[in-house]
Motif scaffolding. Sequence first.
Motif, PDB file in Angstrom:
ATOM      1  N   ASP A 137       0.834  -1.190   0.000  1.00  0.00           N
ATOM      2  CA  ASP A 137       0.000   0.000   0.000  1.00  0.00           C
ATOM      3  C   ASP A 137       0.879   1.255   0.000  1.00  0.00           C
ATOM      4  O   ASP A 137       1.871   1.315   0.741  1.00  0.00           O
ATOM      5  CB  ASP A 137      -0.902  -0.010   1.245  1.00  0.00           C
ATOM      6  CG  ASP A 137      -1.873   1.149   1.248  1.00  0.00           C
ATOM      7  OD1 ASP A 137      -1.494   2.222   1.751  1.00  0.00           O
ATOM      8  OD2 ASP A 137      -2.987   0.970   0.741  1.00  0.00           O
ATOM      9  N   GLY A 139       0.432   3.984   1.292  1.00  0.00           N
ATOM     10  CA  GLY A 139       0.433   4.639   2.598  1.00  0.00           C
ATOM     11  C   GLY A 139       1.256   3.922   3.648  1.00  0.00           C
ATOM     12  O   GLY A 139       1.413   4.428   4.767  1.00  0.00           O
ATOM     13  N   PHE A 140       1.827   2.754   3.292  1.00  0.00           N
ATOM     14  CA  PHE A 140       2.648   2.019   4.251  1.00  0.00           C
ATOM     15  C   PHE A 140       3.785   2.917   4.734  1.00  0.00           C
ATOM     16  O   PHE A 140       4.397   3.632   3.939  1.00  0.00           O
ATOM     17  CB  PHE A 140       3.222   0.747   3.614  1.00  0.00           C
ATOM     18  CG  PHE A 140       4.090  -0.037   4.547  1.00  0.00           C
ATOM     19  CD1 PHE A 140       3.533  -0.933   5.444  1.00  0.00           C
ATOM     20  CD2 PHE A 140       5.468   0.125   4.546  1.00  0.00           C
ATOM     21  CE1 PHE A 140       4.331  -1.654   6.322  1.00  0.00           C
ATOM     22  CE2 PHE A 140       6.278  -0.582   5.413  1.00  0.00           C
ATOM     23  CZ  PHE A 140       5.695  -1.481   6.307  1.00  0.00           C
ATOM     24  N   VAL A 141       4.073   2.862   6.024  1.00  0.00           N
ATOM     25  CA  VAL A 141       5.094   3.738   6.601  1.00  0.00           C
ATOM     26  C   VAL A 141       6.337   2.937   6.970  1.00  0.00           C
ATOM     27  O   VAL A 141       6.275   1.977   7.725  1.00  0.00           O
ATOM     28  CB  VAL A 141       4.549   4.480   7.846  1.00  0.00           C
ATOM     29  CG1 VAL A 141       5.654   5.302   8.510  1.00  0.00           C
ATOM     30  CG2 VAL A 141       3.381   5.369   7.452  1.00  0.00           C
ATOM     31  N   SER A 151       6.147   7.546   4.172  1.00  0.00           N
ATOM     32  CA  SER A 151       5.244   6.633   3.468  1.00  0.00           C
ATOM     33  C   SER A 151       5.939   6.088   2.220  1.00  0.00           C
ATOM     34  O   SER A 151       6.883   6.696   1.701  1.00  0.00           O
ATOM     35  CB  SER A 151       3.956   7.352   3.059  1.00  0.00           C
ATOM     36  OG  SER A 151       4.213   8.295   2.032  1.00  0.00           O
ATOM     37  N   ARG A 153       4.661   6.091  -0.623  1.00  0.00           N
ATOM     38  CA  ARG A 153       4.377   7.121  -1.632  1.00  0.00           C
ATOM     39  C   ARG A 153       5.503   8.162  -1.665  1.00  0.00           C
ATOM     40  O   ARG A 153       6.052   8.472  -2.714  1.00  0.00           O
ATOM     41  CB  ARG A 153       3.043   7.786  -1.275  1.00  0.00           C
ATOM     42  CG  ARG A 153       2.633   8.949  -2.093  1.00  0.00           C
ATOM     43  CD  ARG A 153       1.317   9.563  -1.572  1.00  0.00           C
ATOM     44  NE  ARG A 153       0.201   8.634  -1.666  1.00  0.00           N
ATOM     45  CZ  ARG A 153      -0.305   7.942  -0.619  1.00  0.00           C
ATOM     46  NH1 ARG A 153       0.184   8.105   0.599  1.00  0.00           N
ATOM     47  NH2 ARG A 153      -1.310   7.117  -0.797  1.00  0.00           N
ATOM     48  N   GLU A 154       5.834   8.698  -0.498  1.00  0.00           N
ATOM     49  CA  GLU A 154       6.880   9.723  -0.424  1.00  0.00           C
ATOM     50  C   GLU A 154       8.251   9.141  -0.780  1.00  0.00           C
ATOM     51  O   GLU A 154       9.068   9.787  -1.435  1.00  0.00           O
ATOM     52  CB  GLU A 154       6.920  10.338   0.968  1.00  0.00           C
ATOM     53  CG  GLU A 154       7.879  11.503   1.064  1.00  0.00           C
ATOM     54  CD  GLU A 154       7.860  12.205   2.413  1.00  0.00           C
ATOM     55  OE1 GLU A 154       8.758  13.038   2.630  1.00  0.00           O
ATOM     56  OE2 GLU A 154       6.976  11.923   3.238  1.00  0.00           O
TER      57      GLU A 154
END
Length: 183
Positions: A137, A139-141, A151, A153-154
């Motif tokens: 995902d 949003g997984f951190v 995240s 994403r980042e």
Amino acid sequence: MTKPQHRADMFMDLDKDPREGGTSLGDERATLTEFLRCQRLTLQLKCEGLDAEQLARRSVEPSTMSLLGLLRHMAEVERSWFRRRFAGQDVPKRYQSDDEPDGDFDGAAPDQAVVDEAWAAWREEVAFAEQYARDTDLGFVGHASDGTPISLREMLVHMIEEYARHNGHADLLRERIDGRLGQ
């Protein structure tokens, strides 16, 4: 009438550029992974067609930067972010150590075995990263090296930036080696 080429379009025939044809209206994951794929492919293209001596050639003194060093560095970066910081794998660094923090660049010797190992390492790390990005995902951190939460994403955006910055270095290195430039 032949359309004149811009200086930056002289690296390869634009009709044969393998970075073309990706998603342009994709969702967030498709967009991020396509931009990263293109940046990875750019580094690969900058290194292709060169022998071990050319790949290991340093930019200018006192820099230790070379195309081979960049390839090894990016294998290390891929491994650190995807395996160590996000997947939580307890794997050692490939090239860097406390005694040799710049081992990725310092160890970039003009030896075909070193070149072959670097390509294999980079491809292995990219394959792992691509699979991880597909299966996880956005949003997984995970955590940056200083422990700061980040995240997926980042981190993907960071990887695009990391490749883009080093691909600028690769442009200059390649031009110095054989005059090929751009793209």
